[in-house]
Design an enzyme around this catalytic site. Structure first.
Site, PDB file in Angstrom:
ATOM      1  NE  ARG A 122     -23.210   8.486  -7.700  1.00 41.54           N
ATOM      2  CZ  ARG A 122     -24.454   8.005  -7.585  1.00 41.54           C
ATOM      3  NH1 ARG A 122     -25.154   8.246  -6.491  1.00 41.54           N
ATOM      4  NH2 ARG A 122     -24.972   7.309  -8.553  1.00 41.54           N
ATOM      5  CE  LYS A 144      -0.169  10.753  -5.924  1.00 39.39           C
ATOM      6  NZ  LYS A 144       1.157  10.402  -6.461  1.00 39.39           N
ATOM      7  CD  GLU A 186       8.402   6.436   0.370  1.00 44.15           C
ATOM      8  OE1 GLU A 186       8.667   7.595  -0.007  1.00 44.15           O
ATOM      9  OE2 GLU A 186       7.913   5.576  -0.380  1.00 44.15           O
ATOM     10  CE  LYS A 227       2.184  12.430   0.497  1.00 41.97           C
ATOM     11  NZ  LYS A 227       2.066  11.031   0.224  1.00 41.97           N
ATOM     12  CD  GLU A 237       2.280  12.930  -8.896  1.00 43.36           C
ATOM     13  OE1 GLU A 237       1.889  12.448  -7.822  1.00 43.36           O
ATOM     14  OE2 GLU A 237       2.993  12.340  -9.704  1.00 43.36           O
ATOM     15  NE  ARG A 241       0.594  13.987  -3.946  1.00 44.90           N
ATOM     16  CZ  ARG A 241      -0.491  13.653  -3.282  1.00 44.90           C
ATOM     17  NH1 ARG A 241      -1.549  14.421  -3.314  1.00 44.90           N
ATOM     18  NH2 ARG A 241      -0.531  12.543  -2.572  1.00 44.90           N
ATOM     19  CG  ASN A 245       6.511  10.661  -7.889  1.00 43.73           C
ATOM     20  OD1 ASN A 245       5.964  10.076  -6.968  1.00 43.73           O
ATOM     21  ND2 ASN A 245       5.843  11.300  -8.835  1.00 43.73           N
ATOM     22  CG  HIS A 248       8.859   6.883  -5.844  1.00 39.45           C
ATOM     23  ND1 HIS A 248       9.625   7.571  -4.921  1.00 39.45           N
ATOM     24  CD2 HIS A 248       7.873   6.300  -5.130  1.00 39.45           C
ATOM     25  CE1 HIS A 248       9.107   7.409  -3.726  1.00 39.45           C
ATOM     26  NE2 HIS A 248       8.041   6.645  -3.810  1.00 39.45           N
ATOM     27  CG  HIS A 252       7.304   2.702  -9.341  1.00 37.28           C
ATOM     28  ND1 HIS A 252       6.625   3.864  -9.605  1.00 37.28           N
ATOM     29  CD2 HIS A 252       7.070   2.430  -8.035  1.00 37.28           C
ATOM     30  CE1 HIS A 252       5.996   4.260  -8.503  1.00 37.28           C
ATOM     31  NE2 HIS A 252       6.256   3.412  -7.540  1.00 37.28           N
ATOM     32  CG  HIS A 266       7.176   1.353  -2.085  1.00 33.26           C
ATOM     33  ND1 HIS A 266       7.168   1.592  -3.444  1.00 33.26           N
ATOM     34  CD2 HIS A 266       7.031   2.572  -1.498  1.00 33.26           C
ATOM     35  CE1 HIS A 266       7.010   2.890  -3.664  1.00 33.26           C
ATOM     36  NE2 HIS A 266       6.920   3.505  -2.502  1.00 33.26           N
TER      37      HIS A 266
HETATM   38  P1  NAD Z   1       2.006  -2.770   4.523  1.00 31.39           P
HETATM   39  O1  NAD Z   1       0.724  -2.115   4.750  1.00 31.39           O
HETATM   40  O2  NAD Z   1       1.995  -4.074   3.792  1.00 31.39           O
HETATM   41  O3  NAD Z   1       2.740  -2.947   5.925  1.00 31.39           O
HETATM   42  C1  NAD Z   1       3.974  -3.638   5.974  1.00 31.39           C
HETATM   43  C2  NAD Z   1       3.877  -4.828   6.960  1.00 31.39           C
HETATM   44  O4  NAD Z   1       3.916  -4.312   8.279  1.00 31.39           O
HETATM   45  C3  NAD Z   1       2.594  -5.622   6.849  1.00 31.39           C
HETATM   46  O5  NAD Z   1       2.893  -6.980   7.051  1.00 31.39           O
HETATM   47  C4  NAD Z   1       1.752  -5.108   8.013  1.00 31.39           C
HETATM   48  O6  NAD Z   1       0.837  -6.066   8.478  1.00 31.39           O
HETATM   49  C5  NAD Z   1       2.817  -4.815   9.021  1.00 31.39           C
HETATM   50  N1  NAD Z   1       2.515  -3.797  10.012  1.00 31.39           N
HETATM   51  C6  NAD Z   1       2.010  -2.552   9.816  1.00 31.39           C
HETATM   52  N2  NAD Z   1       1.993  -1.870  10.968  1.00 31.39           N
HETATM   53  C7  NAD Z   1       2.506  -2.694  11.910  1.00 31.39           C
HETATM   54  C8  NAD Z   1       2.781  -2.542  13.290  1.00 31.39           C
HETATM   55  N3  NAD Z   1       2.568  -1.397  13.950  1.00 31.39           N
HETATM   56  N4  NAD Z   1       3.306  -3.603  13.949  1.00 31.39           N
HETATM   57  C9  NAD Z   1       3.568  -4.776  13.296  1.00 31.39           C
HETATM   58  N5  NAD Z   1       3.366  -4.961  12.003  1.00 31.39           N
HETATM   59  C10 NAD Z   1       2.827  -3.924  11.309  1.00 31.39           C
HETATM   60  O7  NAD Z   1       3.020  -1.857   3.724  1.00 31.39           O
HETATM   61  P2  NAD Z   1       3.568  -0.369   3.979  1.00 31.39           P
HETATM   62  O8  NAD Z   1       5.027  -0.459   3.811  1.00 31.39           O
HETATM   63  O9  NAD Z   1       3.005   0.239   5.200  1.00 31.39           O
HETATM   64  O10 NAD Z   1       2.940   0.401   2.724  1.00 31.39           O
HETATM   65  C11 NAD Z   1       3.234   0.016   1.408  1.00 31.39           C
HETATM   66  C12 NAD Z   1       2.055   0.385   0.535  1.00 31.39           C
HETATM   67  O11 NAD Z   1       1.847   1.788   0.599  1.00 31.39           O
HETATM   68  C13 NAD Z   1       2.274   0.047  -0.930  1.00 31.39           C
HETATM   69  O12 NAD Z   1       1.115  -0.581  -1.435  1.00 31.39           O
HETATM   70  C14 NAD Z   1       2.468   1.404  -1.598  1.00 31.39           C
HETATM   71  O13 NAD Z   1       2.021   1.425  -2.930  1.00 31.39           O
HETATM   72  C15 NAD Z   1       1.625   2.281  -0.713  1.00 31.39           C
HETATM   73  N6  NAD Z   1       1.997   3.697  -0.736  1.00 31.39           N
HETATM   74  C16 NAD Z   1       1.001   4.609  -0.930  1.00 31.39           C
HETATM   75  C17 NAD Z   1       1.288   5.959  -0.937  1.00 31.39           C
HETATM   76  C18 NAD Z   1       0.180   6.962  -1.084  1.00 31.39           C
HETATM   77  O14 NAD Z   1       0.458   8.158  -1.216  1.00 31.39           O
HETATM   78  N7  NAD Z   1      -1.059   6.549  -1.036  1.00 31.39           N
HETATM   79  C19 NAD Z   1       2.613   6.398  -0.741  1.00 31.39           C
HETATM   80  C20 NAD Z   1       3.606   5.444  -0.546  1.00 31.39           C
HETATM   81  C21 NAD Z   1       3.290   4.083  -0.539  1.00 31.39           C
END
Ligand code: NAD
Length: 371
Positions: A122, A144, A186, A227, A237, A241, A245, A248, A252, A266
């Site tokens: 929990r 999130k 972003e 942020k 949100e 917040r 987006n 976005h 999406h 993304h």
């Molecule tokens: P990811 O975690 O897949 O990383 C992208 C790639 O980079 C992966 O192959 C990873 O292994 C690699 N990588 C990461 N750090 C590295 C480093 N230092 N050196 C070499 N390779 C590295 O994707 P992302 O772009 O980091 O994140 C996308 C995700 O985040 C999506 O699922 C999206 O929905 C989510 N997201 C969440 C929020 C939130 O508020 N929680 C906001 C925006 C996006």
């Protein structure tokens, strides 16, 4: 090292930003530990092979022992099977309520591990060590967490704030150029939504920032400050917040249209989505005509995708893209909500976009003619 405080009362935490934080992780994390000096780390294969040993040493230097689980890299990991594997592993490691779980990786690992921490016993505390630019400027901050469903992205999840965020800007050097630029989508969003001065600074300095630590620090710190400010105003949100987006709703729909595949990352979709949002705002007479072209010129100078035709493969037509938008979380009472701008740096939410102008914006973008 710079620190941004996220002032959320009982759930307040610090975001530390610096060039060598993995090596200092032990000293930074040990004040959070209440029981035994041991943490459970979850990472992905790419990040694990590059940075896990540095973290292990950094923790050991602060007297903290580490156990680690390495999951496959990629969006498909944000799913029930890997979530089950992660939570069962944490239980096997006897992680208890007062222990700390660490998410070492990009947004995929941060979202998955954050969600596991939210529901395990929990709720256990967790530390985000974001390693992608996207995760440092966006996903690691704000609480999130979640995984994807076959019915859509991020549909299963919880709000669960981390206890600390360590953004080591040194680790960004091992990112591929494509992943770095996706994260930059972003970053530019923050300038567009609320800080024209930051956008202008980015126009002058961002191209050099990939290798320059001072510029990198500015990029991550200013984004995180913005942020954090918005999250503190509206943690779950209900209002402001939603400004985060920007771009976005378009993004999406494009991600759905490309099957959440490698065709469009993304952050690449966010950048194109921001352009479409500015273009739509200009067509609605809300913002000056030059603003979308100014954004496009900047993204192009950065070497980013700027047109729908830069996305490989076929895309659906405007009506089908609008249908995909209607499935988005940002639909309320059957009405599509858009983040629009009165100019660069001045975003607001509107539920009042005439369908004809939206269709025209998308049709022109699909034909490759803007504004
Ligand atoms: P990811 O975690 O897949 O990383 C992208 C790639 O980079 C992966 O192959 C990873 O292994 C690699 N990588 C990461 N750090 C590295 C480093 N230092 N050196 C070499 N390779 C590295 O994707 P992302 O772009 O980091 O994140 C996308 C995700 O985040 C999506 O699922 C999206 O929905 C989510 N997201 C969440 C929020 C939130 O508020 N929680 C906001 C925006 C996006």
């Amino acid at each position: 090292m710079k620190t941004v405080h996220v002032d959320l009362g009982a759930r307040a935490y610090d975001i530390h930003i610096g060039a060598d934080l993995l090596t200092r992780a032990g000293d930074l994390i040990s004040p959070l530990l209440q029981g035994r000096p041991r943490v459970a780390v979850v990472t992905d294969e790419n990040v694990g092979s590059l940075h896990l040993e540095t973290l292990r040493q950094g923790l050991a230097d602060g007297g903290i022992e580490m156990v680690a689980l390495t999951l496959p890299a990629g969006e498909a990991t944000k799913s029930w099977p890997h979530f089950t594997r992660c939570t069962e592993w944490l239980l096997e490691q006897n992680v208890e309520r007062h222990d700390i779980v660490i998410a070492l990786g990009g947004g995929v690992i941060g979202d998955l591990v954050g969600f596991a921490a939210a529901v395990l016993r929990r709720g256990v505390r967790f530390v985000q060590i974001p390693t992608s630019l996207l995760a440092q400027v966006d996903s690691s901050v704000g609480g999130k967490t979640g995984i994807n469903s076959a019915l859509g992205k991020n549909l299963i999840g919880a709000f669960h704030q981390p206890s600390m965020v360590l953004a080591d800007i040194g680790v960004l050097s091992t990112l591929t150029q494509r992943d770095y630029l996706a994260g930059y989508g972003e970053v530019v969003k923050y300038g567009l939504l609320g800080d024209r001065g930051f956008f202008e600074w980015l126009e002058k300095n961002a191209a050099a920032a990939n290798g320059d630590m001072e510029a990198r620090m500015m990029i991550v710190k200013r984004s995180v400050e913005m942020k954090a400010e918005i999250v503190v105003r509206d943690e779950t949100e209900k209002g402001d917040r939603a400004l985060l987006n920007l771009g976005h709703t378009f993004c999406h729909a494009l991600e759905a249209a490309t099957g959440y595949s490698d065709r469009l990352l993304h952050g690449e979709g966010v950048a194109i989505g921001c352009e479409l949002a500015l273009d739509l705002s200009a067509r609605l007479g809300l913002c000056p005509q030059e603003e979308p072209s100014r954004l496009r010129a900047h993204l192009r100078a950065m070497g980013m995708k700027t047109e729908l035709s830069d996305i490989p493969g076929d895309l659906p037509d405007a009506d089908d893209l609008i249908a995909l938008m209607a499935q988005d979380k940002k639909v309320k009472g059957g009405k599509l909500h858009f983040v629009l701008v009165r100019g660069i740096g001045e975003a607001f939410v509107s539920a009042d976009v005439p369908a004809g102008i939206l269709r025209e914006t998308l049709s022109d973008a699909l034909r490759g003619s803007t504004g």
